[in-house]
Write a protein that holds these residues in place. Sequence first.
Motif, mmCIF file in Angstrom:
data_model
loop_
_atom_site.group_PDB
_atom_site.id
_atom_site.type_symbol
_atom_site.label_atom_id
_atom_site.label_comp_id
_atom_site.label_asym_id
_atom_site.label_seq_id
_atom_site.Cartn_x
_atom_site.Cartn_y
_atom_site.Cartn_z
ATOM 1 N N LEU A 80 0.840 -1.197 0.000
ATOM 2 C CA LEU A 80 0.000 0.000 0.000
ATOM 3 C C LEU A 80 0.879 1.252 0.000
ATOM 4 O O LEU A 80 1.844 1.341 0.754
ATOM 5 C CB LEU A 80 -0.890 -0.022 1.259
ATOM 6 N N LEU A 81 0.524 2.180 -0.857
ATOM 7 C CA LEU A 81 1.270 3.434 -0.976
ATOM 8 C C LEU A 81 0.341 4.594 -0.661
ATOM 9 O O LEU A 81 -0.790 4.641 -1.153
ATOM 10 C CB LEU A 81 1.806 3.586 -2.401
ATOM 11 N N PRO B 107 -2.145 14.398 -3.878
ATOM 12 C CA PRO B 107 -3.499 13.880 -3.961
ATOM 13 C C PRO B 107 -3.511 12.435 -4.436
ATOM 14 O O PRO B 107 -2.477 11.897 -4.827
ATOM 15 C CB PRO B 107 -4.160 14.804 -4.978
ATOM 16 N N LEU B 108 -4.656 11.862 -4.453
ATOM 17 C CA LEU B 108 -4.790 10.444 -4.798
ATOM 18 C C LEU B 108 -4.219 10.149 -6.180
ATOM 19 O O LEU B 108 -3.606 9.101 -6.406
ATOM 20 C CB LEU B 108 -6.270 10.034 -4.720
ATOM 21 N N THR C 293 -0.360 7.319 -9.692
ATOM 22 C CA THR C 293 0.737 7.319 -10.652
ATOM 23 C C THR C 293 1.975 6.636 -10.076
ATOM 24 O O THR C 293 2.591 5.775 -10.709
ATOM 25 C CB THR C 293 1.102 8.776 -11.019
ATOM 26 N N ARG C 294 2.327 7.027 -8.863
ATOM 27 C CA ARG C 294 3.525 6.474 -8.243
ATOM 28 C C ARG C 294 3.344 5.008 -7.861
ATOM 29 O O ARG C 294 4.278 4.206 -7.969
ATOM 30 C CB ARG C 294 3.896 7.284 -6.996
ATOM 31 N N GLY C 295 2.169 4.679 -7.412
ATOM 32 C CA GLY C 295 1.893 3.290 -7.044
ATOM 33 C C GLY C 295 2.046 2.376 -8.247
ATOM 34 O O GLY C 295 2.612 1.279 -8.157
ATOM 35 N N ARG D 67 -1.798 -1.495 -3.976
ATOM 36 C CA ARG D 67 -2.901 -0.573 -3.739
ATOM 37 C C ARG D 67 -2.359 0.802 -3.364
ATOM 38 O O ARG D 67 -1.199 0.906 -2.947
ATOM 39 C CB ARG D 67 -3.776 -1.076 -2.569
ATOM 40 N N VAL D 68 -3.215 1.822 -3.477
ATOM 41 C CA VAL D 68 -2.814 3.174 -3.069
ATOM 42 C C VAL D 68 -3.932 3.830 -2.265
ATOM 43 O O VAL D 68 -5.099 3.400 -2.324
ATOM 44 C CB VAL D 68 -2.466 4.079 -4.282
ATOM 45 N N THR D 69 -3.542 4.862 -1.530
ATOM 46 C CA THR D 69 -4.514 5.623 -0.745
ATOM 47 C C THR D 69 -4.005 7.043 -0.578
ATOM 48 O O THR D 69 -2.818 7.292 -0.785
ATOM 49 C CB THR D 69 -4.716 4.976 0.648
ATOM 50 N N ASP D 70 -4.902 7.936 -0.206
ATOM 51 C CA ASP D 70 -4.450 9.273 0.173
ATOM 52 C C ASP D 70 -4.691 9.511 1.668
ATOM 53 O O ASP D 70 -4.633 10.633 2.136
ATOM 54 C CB ASP D 70 -5.120 10.360 -0.675
#
Lengths: 373, 373, 373, 373
Positions: free
Chosen positions: D39-40, D44-45, D50-52, D59-62
């Motif tokens: 998880l990254l 902003p999200l 993009t980076r994830g 997965r990604v989150t903000d």
Amino acid sequence: MTSLGFGLIGTGFMGKTHAMAMKSVRAIMGDVPEVRLELLCDMPLANAQTRGDQFGFDRVTDDWQALINDPAVDIVSITTPNGMHRDMALAALAAGKHVWCEKPMALTLADAEAMAAAATASGKATMVGYNYIHNPAFTHAKRLIAAGRIGKPVHFRGWVDEDYQADPDLPWTWRATLKDAGLGALGDLGCHLVSMATGLLGPIDTVLGDLQVIHDTRPLPDGSGRATVENDDLATALVTFANGARGSISTSRSAWGRKNKLDWEVHGTQGMITFSQERMNELQLYVNEGDKAEAGFRTILTGPAHPPYGQFVPAPGHQLGFLDLKTMEAHALLRAIAEDRQPSPNFADALHFEAVIHRIAESANAGGVRLTV
Amino acid sequence: MTSLGFGLIGTGFMGKTHAMAMKSVRAIMGDVPEVRLELLCDMPLANAQTRGDQFGFDRVTDDWQALINDPAVDIVSITTPNGMHRDMALAALAAGKHVWCEKPMALTLADAEAMAAAATASGKATMVGYNYIHNPAFTHAKRLIAAGRIGKPVHFRGWVDEDYQADPDLPWTWRATLKDAGLGALGDLGCHLVSMATGLLGPIDTVLGDLQVIHDTRPLPDGSGRATVENDDLATALVTFANGARGSISTSRSAWGRKNKLDWEVHGTQGMITFSQERMNELQLYVNEGDKAEAGFRTILTGPAHPPYGQFVPAPGHQLGFLDLKTMEAHALLRAIAEDRQPSPNFADALHFEAVIHRIAESANAGGVRLTV
Amino acid sequence: MTSLGFGLIGTGFMGKTHAMAMKSVRAIMGDVPEVRLELLCDMPLANAQTRGDQFGFDRVTDDWQALINDPAVDIVSITTPNGMHRDMALAALAAGKHVWCEKPMALTLADAEAMAAAATASGKATMVGYNYIHNPAFTHAKRLIAAGRIGKPVHFRGWVDEDYQADPDLPWTWRATLKDAGLGALGDLGCHLVSMATGLLGPIDTVLGDLQVIHDTRPLPDGSGRATVENDDLATALVTFANGARGSISTSRSAWGRKNKLDWEVHGTQGMITFSQERMNELQLYVNEGDKAEAGFRTILTGPAHPPYGQFVPAPGHQLGFLDLKTMEAHALLRAIAEDRQPSPNFADALHFEAVIHRIAESANAGGVRLTV
Amino acid sequence: MTSLGFGLIGTGFMGKTHAMAMKSVRAIMGDVPEVRLELLCDMPLANAQTRGDQFGFDRVTDDWQALINDPAVDIVSITTPNGMHRDMALAALAAGKHVWCEKPMALTLADAEAMAAAATASGKATMVGYNYIHNPAFTHAKRLIAAGRIGKPVHFRGWVDEDYQADPDLPWTWRATLKDAGLGALGDLGCHLVSMATGLLGPIDTVLGDLQVIHDTRPLPDGSGRATVENDDLATALVTFANGARGSISTSRSAWGRKNKLDWEVHGTQGMITFSQERMNELQLYVNEGDKAEAGFRTILTGPAHPPYGQFVPAPGHQLGFLDLKTMEAHALLRAIAEDRQPSPNFADALHFEAVIHRIAESANAGGVRLTV
């Protein structure tokens, strides 16, 4: 961009660097497809399993032909002993794979020529492992020369020395044979220097070579006596470039204290650039301009002003390493595949490097005559 | 020890260094006779007077033959343009004087041979101005090699570069002609490198040379056009030594940024020694011994442990300079005179250096063939 | 210009350098009067005779007061142990002689103050042996700073290390006593660094010091036990300059491997200059200008563009040495005498250097408090 | 070994290095569990997405708290601005995660203390991003010192300089404020030097500091005037170590030409070791042993004799880079987790580094008084 399947043959020094590069390249550089570590081949199978688990490959095999023919594999890396490169490369190209092959391409120039011909016929992307020429310090030097910062380049001197065969007491191995190892220092180290020389000044058109066997016999490992060292511990050549420049190159695998001293200097009519691989994040530049009292060689530390350094570290002077060079090499290959063009140095490019080192040996064996490459 | 009368012909760069050396040598070294600055010759006479007063000579003249025949003069220094060396040296030897002559000995090998023959016939002490080989860093390197510290010396690489002819816009002078200047970089710089190479590894027995004219014409000073540069801006050679070692040497007078880069490295079977004249108080030594984790090239700073450094400065690392090398050279000459023996390098020794550079040019002009020296 | 008579007291390391400088200065530089080596003083007389003969003095004595009062002597050099400087300097000034005195001026600040006062009262030229600040590399650095090439100088860091007291087994000597030797590393080495710091950035106005005795006792030479080392092996100080810059300086006489590592760096708002005495013919310069991709520290090799280098050697990069620095120092003294003005650093100038080192010791002994110089 | 889930907060310079290290560490080193890039978090999200995708996170989150509380995440990396470290670290530890946090730990010493206390209470592994101390050149230096190769270590000098705040025309940012940035060069660079100093000589027990603001105001980005720079551009301190050694450290963020000049030297009673981060693959060693005529600093090029270099490249001198240091740091963390022990430097270890830099500032702000750490 759709993902690409990667198959790796060999898990030694170079095999590991290929694996690491493919694991890292998209995260570092961004602008390449995802690479799946699909299949790893090594022998025996247990070794492939251990390394496949460590490196993060999905599957392993001990059958290189199976790897080459695996439908999930798009790119084949060949990092086996040099004598096996030709057969593997020809098979991989025939199977429609892109090929990333370690240097030198092959034991003989004829084999390298066959590989280059097959590459051209296949239309697939090929890449040879001349990683030093991807260094931002090197590509910056190329840009400086191309921009005329040192005027017209007129002379090149280069050396590449290591000491892994310096000890007289090291046992004899197959590496000392022409049949199994081919050229000595020239094949292992000298070709790197040629890749840099020609990268900076263009093709070499004539060579005049001199070989030296420093330790002419070595003890057999079983203690039964001594055997002959058949290939060069050290080689030197006078060279001319197609652009009219002249120069000299020299390489030794028996140079005590040198660990990777791949150094060169380019003399221009308005300046000079020098480089030393053991300080691979530095470039020395002298330009004939300004106040004489302030003139001197500048030590340029690579940084974000020297792409793609900034993709690795956004702060200058923080140092790239050897593995980063391999990541750049993988990047060059993947970008070429993405753009459906040839990367550099591909098999055709690298054939020139191989031709130069073989001609040097041929010249020396003929007693020192100038030969056209 | 009775005093010796010194006569100096020429007051340029080298003339001044000879004067300074003779003024200082006894005070520095102690173990040589007093040297009287007896007679100075330069043209026109007014120049001789100015310089004679400055340097502290008792008398001056504009007639070099008068100087040579002056009974109060025991040692004649010849620091005139190279084309005048032969006649002056022959005359001085004929007059029974000891002779200190700048390098190269002469414009042609034949002239140098005539000088060496006359020296031998005369029995007088002769000395040629190869000052770099008197550096304690250099003599220490010789001792280390002789003591076997790097095993058997097997390879030599050397370079000597300056940039005084690097600028393409410099006007043409007589220095660009074979007739008046003879060899180019080889004659001016390359011979110094040969003196070091042979000092370290013994005589060179074959050479295979390559010459390069970087600026093939230069503007005439009067603006009337351009004239041809006839001699080498840059020269490179593959060499072999009588002891079986091989190597390469290269020299350029057109290497931007290089001011006196007279560098060399000796590869041995158990170590390596390297040197760079632009850091003339340092020697780099690598020896195959001890813990690998602690191995590395050592930067040896010269000091009292490296005679005769301590005569100049009793504290290590305090730095000798170029003029000090000339003082050591004068010392070698004076000691030989005191002991009624030949110093080194005398005319016979230096003839070998001259032979090597002339053979390199001959080899290159023949298209690159290996020649015996 | 009429000639000047030179009298030298002391024939150790420094005495010899004074003699050599006076022998060479006119021949090298030209624009100074002839210097007669009139009278040499050392004890016992036999030593004076030996050295006088070697150095080329006309007469010798073992009575320093006789030397000072000799009518043929115009300039007196004082190179005796530091504790004798004051009495000799006062006597020489009283006798109407110009005085060249080695550093440090005296054992105590009070003595140095007395010397400076006497010098001012006498109107004679005085000079203290801070030879490193006459180096063309140093004076070039001063010019660069004065010209604003690195913007406003804002910070200074300097170090001066040797290893002559590094060995724990060296016997105890009088050099370890406050009474006979005064300050330790600070007095012997640190004052040189102060002369450079203030030469570059102007006077130091406050110091905050720290002293360290690394070997607190040493074996007595007669084997009868151990005695205390009373003065500093190592000293460090935070300093501020009158111009608002800040900095730090440090010195050690027990720093293994350092032979004369007198290094400094000046931080400016637009660049940086650094120097290392063990490579005294080089200056490193970084300027915030031009293409970032080409920016780097330049290694400036001194040459004729850096006067008076060209008076010693007309070719750049050929290297000056320690003795040449003393010749430049003698030149500064003789020019001042010829022009009837004070040279630099004279007794008044040097008093500041002495004040700084004594204040550093005082600050440290007070537990580390900032003191005004 | 079961796999570990990795959660990363922040995707700037350091965030990327954490991601790269976790991607590579098992493939390089072998002896650690597989790490899942679970998880990254970034804002902003879209940026996180993009980076994830680029870095290869599942997965990604903000929402950083969501990341910290995610059950699939075992290790949380905190690479956000320093002011956010404390809250994130406390939350992550409270959630039972291992924490890898960038340096400095926090803006204030109180915050760092709270973090260290929470770490101890939690029993989870914590690690602070002092990557330079994982360099094999550094750990080799530690081993050499521990083995007594330079005798008793008695003095330390260190510097760490960059030039990212050297330009007087750079606009003012929050980095110039005590509230948002805390310490200046000390907090950003100086703490690295402290980590090395104490790694080599043990804890620092007193400091006496000096701060300097070189550019006391900077232009506001909107052109509305100038604002004050509140924190140190440059800091210097006299320090003492608990083992009795003394020393000095200095750091600047406004040192033109310095890119990552993190250099130090350790003086011992029998030798010296020096290091320069801009040549991070080299170590300089001088030992008082053997023939004085052969003594000198050795340039040790790191290689397989300096673990874990050989895991990265099996050939010596081939160069490690900055990213490789982060991989070693990740390895130290993962090995500790695997062995259920604390890695080093954990929060408690790093608290000492933070205490030192804060005490230096406190000392300077009090006018330069010696403070106990």
